[in-house]
Write a protein that holds these residues in place. Structure first.
Motif, PDB file in Angstrom:
ATOM      1  N   GLY A  93     -15.911   6.956  -0.669  1.00 51.88           N
ATOM      2  CA  GLY A  93     -15.394   8.299  -0.440  1.00 51.88           C
ATOM      3  C   GLY A  93     -13.957   8.437  -0.892  1.00 51.88           C
ATOM      4  N   CYS A  94     -13.605   9.617  -1.391  1.00 57.74           N
ATOM      5  CA  CYS A  94     -12.273   9.848  -1.941  1.00 57.74           C
ATOM      6  C   CYS A  94     -11.593  11.019  -1.242  1.00 57.74           C
ATOM      7  N   ARG A  95     -10.261  11.051  -1.349  1.00 55.19           N
ATOM      8  CA  ARG A  95      -9.511  12.163  -0.789  1.00 55.19           C
ATOM      9  C   ARG A  95      -8.197  12.291  -1.527  1.00 55.19           C
ATOM     10  N   MET A  96      -7.540  13.437  -1.337  1.00 52.16           N
ATOM     11  CA  MET A  96      -6.251  13.690  -1.953  1.00 52.16           C
ATOM     12  C   MET A  96      -5.133  13.365  -0.963  1.00 52.16           C
ATOM     13  N   ALA A  97      -4.110  12.683  -1.440  1.00 51.98           N
ATOM     14  CA  ALA A  97      -2.923  12.394  -0.624  1.00 51.98           C
ATOM     15  C   ALA A  97      -1.765  12.129  -1.574  1.00 51.98           C
ATOM     16  N   GLU A  98      -0.564  12.610  -1.195  1.00 53.08           N
ATOM     17  CA  GLU A  98       0.643  12.430  -1.996  1.00 53.08           C
ATOM     18  C   GLU A  98       0.481  12.966  -3.410  1.00 53.08           C
ATOM     19  N   GLY A  99      -0.343  14.023  -3.523  1.00 51.18           N
ATOM     20  CA  GLY A  99      -0.520  14.688  -4.806  1.00 51.18           C
ATOM     21  C   GLY A  99      -1.520  14.046  -5.742  1.00 51.18           C
ATOM     22  N   ARG A 100      -2.128  12.922  -5.329  1.00 51.00           N
ATOM     23  CA  ARG A 100      -3.084  12.242  -6.200  1.00 51.00           C
ATOM     24  C   ARG A 100      -4.361  11.929  -5.443  1.00 51.00           C
ATOM     25  N   ARG A 101      -5.378  11.492  -6.214  1.00 53.25           N
ATOM     26  CA  ARG A 101      -6.672  11.159  -5.636  1.00 53.25           C
ATOM     27  C   ARG A 101      -6.702   9.684  -5.254  1.00 53.25           C
ATOM     28  N   TRP A 102      -7.138   9.403  -4.024  1.00 52.79           N
ATOM     29  CA  TRP A 102      -7.317   8.036  -3.550  1.00 52.79           C
ATOM     30  C   TRP A 102      -8.782   7.838  -3.198  1.00 52.79           C
ATOM     31  N   CYS A 103      -9.315   6.668  -3.513  1.00 53.70           N
ATOM     32  CA  CYS A 103     -10.715   6.382  -3.201  1.00 53.70           C
ATOM     33  C   CYS A 103     -10.811   5.148  -2.309  1.00 53.70           C
ATOM     34  N   ARG A 104     -11.596   5.278  -1.260  1.00 53.80           N
ATOM     35  CA  ARG A 104     -11.877   4.143  -0.370  1.00 53.80           C
ATOM     36  C   ARG A 104     -13.002   3.338  -1.010  1.00 53.80           C
ATOM     37  N   VAL A 105     -12.741   2.070  -1.259  1.00 54.90           N
ATOM     38  CA  VAL A 105     -13.692   1.242  -2.004  1.00 54.90           C
ATOM     39  C   VAL A 105     -13.873  -0.104  -1.312  1.00 54.90           C
ATOM     40  N   ALA A 106     -14.953  -0.785  -1.677  1.00 53.75           N
ATOM     41  CA  ALA A 106     -15.220  -2.121  -1.148  1.00 53.75           C
ATOM     42  C   ALA A 106     -15.687  -3.006  -2.296  1.00 53.75           C
ATOM     43  N   THR A 107     -15.224  -4.248  -2.308  1.00 51.31           N
ATOM     44  CA  THR A 107     -15.673  -5.187  -3.329  1.00 51.31           C
ATOM     45  C   THR A 107     -17.118  -5.587  -3.060  1.00 51.31           C
ATOM     46  N   LEU A 108     -17.811  -6.010  -4.106  1.00 53.27           N
ATOM     47  CA  LEU A 108     -19.223  -6.376  -3.994  1.00 53.27           C
ATOM     48  C   LEU A 108     -19.412  -7.880  -3.828  1.00 53.27           C
ATOM     49  N   ALA A 109     -18.451  -8.662  -4.329  1.00 58.07           N
ATOM     50  CA  ALA A 109     -18.578 -10.114  -4.270  1.00 58.07           C
ATOM     51  C   ALA A 109     -17.721 -10.675  -3.145  1.00 58.07           C
ATOM     52  N   ASP A 110     -18.104 -11.869  -2.650  1.00 57.15           N
ATOM     53  CA  ASP A 110     -17.313 -12.533  -1.620  1.00 57.15           C
ATOM     54  C   ASP A 110     -16.075 -13.168  -2.249  1.00 57.15           C
TER      55      ASP A 110
END
Length: 315
Positions: free
Chosen positions: A199-216
């Motif tokens: 999921g993504c959102r706007m903050a500080e004038g730019r787009r930020w995306c919450r992400v998770a790595t796939l590998a350990d």
């Protein structure tokens, strides 16, 4: 009556924004400093030049824009996501009304999430004479954002890939604990790392995306959306996050964070680090050209204010 209509027609012609005739439209991405809700821009245009400032915001937040030009023939238009110069503006600062309480001032709740365009231009008559306008432009985005929605994506916060891959000009991308250039660093993701989009959102004038790595080992956090391209869900094809041995030291991280906050640009890379008892000198590269910035970090975790080592302080 004919004389009046002729004068009216002439007035309307002179008031046509020069963006319709612009020969030089410059585009600038607007980012706020870490933790800030706005910024002040100082710029100039000459003749038919115009500048399009791009700033990210979410539906329901309030945008305030105030222009103070040296040339009174200078105005701005505000365009909703998906539109821009040549399209339909949601406000023209040269005409008071809804959202424009005074000339060259815009205040309104935003109807949609995404990147808004603020286009500064001079009226055609002034542009034709090659006049110059020096101006300051104050932009603020205030108001709380809503809850992050699972499946809300980076391009306009609606629709897009389920997976991203890191693509930066440096050695990697900062993964942060919160959607802010000043938030704590979780890890540094190597170029090519595949990530799940949470999921993504706007903050500080730019787009930020919450992400998770796939590998350990697994990591989860927030990354600047402009450094993410469409990836895949193949964990075996993912580049692993940089190892602990490759992670910047505490002093390096303090200066990387200080430079990011100073420039508003999360595309930073550690170029060199030199320890001494007086303090650790850290050289950081910023942006695609890796413009050099200097920072001194101290044992108590504090740093000096970063200083540009280039003539322009390019970001």
């Amino acid at each position: 009556m004919k004389c009046f209509l002729s004068r009216l027609a002439l007035f309307c012609l002179l008031c046509i924004p020069c963006t319709a005739f612009a020969q030089d439209i410059r585009t600038e991405q607007v980012h706020f400093a870490a933790g800030a809700s706005g910024t002040t821009i100082r710029d100039q245009i000459v003749g038919y030049e115009s500048v399009s400032y791009i700033v990210g915001a979410e539906a329901g937040q309030k945008m305030t824009v105030a222009l103070a030009p040296s040339n009174l023939a200078t105005y701005f238009n505000v365009y909703a996501p998906g539109s821009g110069p040549g399209g339909q503006a949601i406000a023209n600062s040269g005409m008071t009304g809804a959202g424009v309480p005074d000339l060259n001032r815009f205040e309104a709740a935003l109807p949609a999430s995404g990147n808004y365009t603020i286009s500064v231009y001079m009226m055609r008559a002034a542009a034709r004479r090659g006049e110059r306008s020096d101006f300051t432009l104050d932009i603020a985005i205030t108001g709380a954002t809503g809850e992050v929605v699972q499946g809300d994506y980076a391009d306009g916060l609606a629709g897009g890939p389920d997976f991203y891959a890191v693509k930066t000009s440096g050695s990697g991308l900062n993964l942060r604990a919160e959607p802010s250039a000043g938030a704590a660093l979780v890890t540094l993701l190597a170029n090519g790392t595949n990530l799940r989009n949470l999921g993504c959102r706007m903050a500080e004038g730019r787009r930020w995306c919450r992400v998770a790595t796939l590998a350990d080992p697994g990591y989860e956090g927030w990354a600047a959306g402009e450094f993410l391209i469409e990836g895949s869900g193949d964990a075996s094809a993912s580049a692993l996050p940089l190892s602990n041995a490759d992670m910047p030291s505490a002093a390096d991280q303090a200066c990387l964070q200080a430079v990011t906050a100073e420039t508003g640009n999360p595309d930073v890379v550690l170029l060199s680090s030199s320890y001494s008892e007086a303090g650790t000198e850290v050289i950081v590269g910023v942006g695609p050209q890796q413009a050099r910035w200097q920072c001194i970090a101290y044992s108590d975790g504090s740093t000096t204010r970063p200083m540009s080592l280039t003539d322009e302080g390019a970001l």
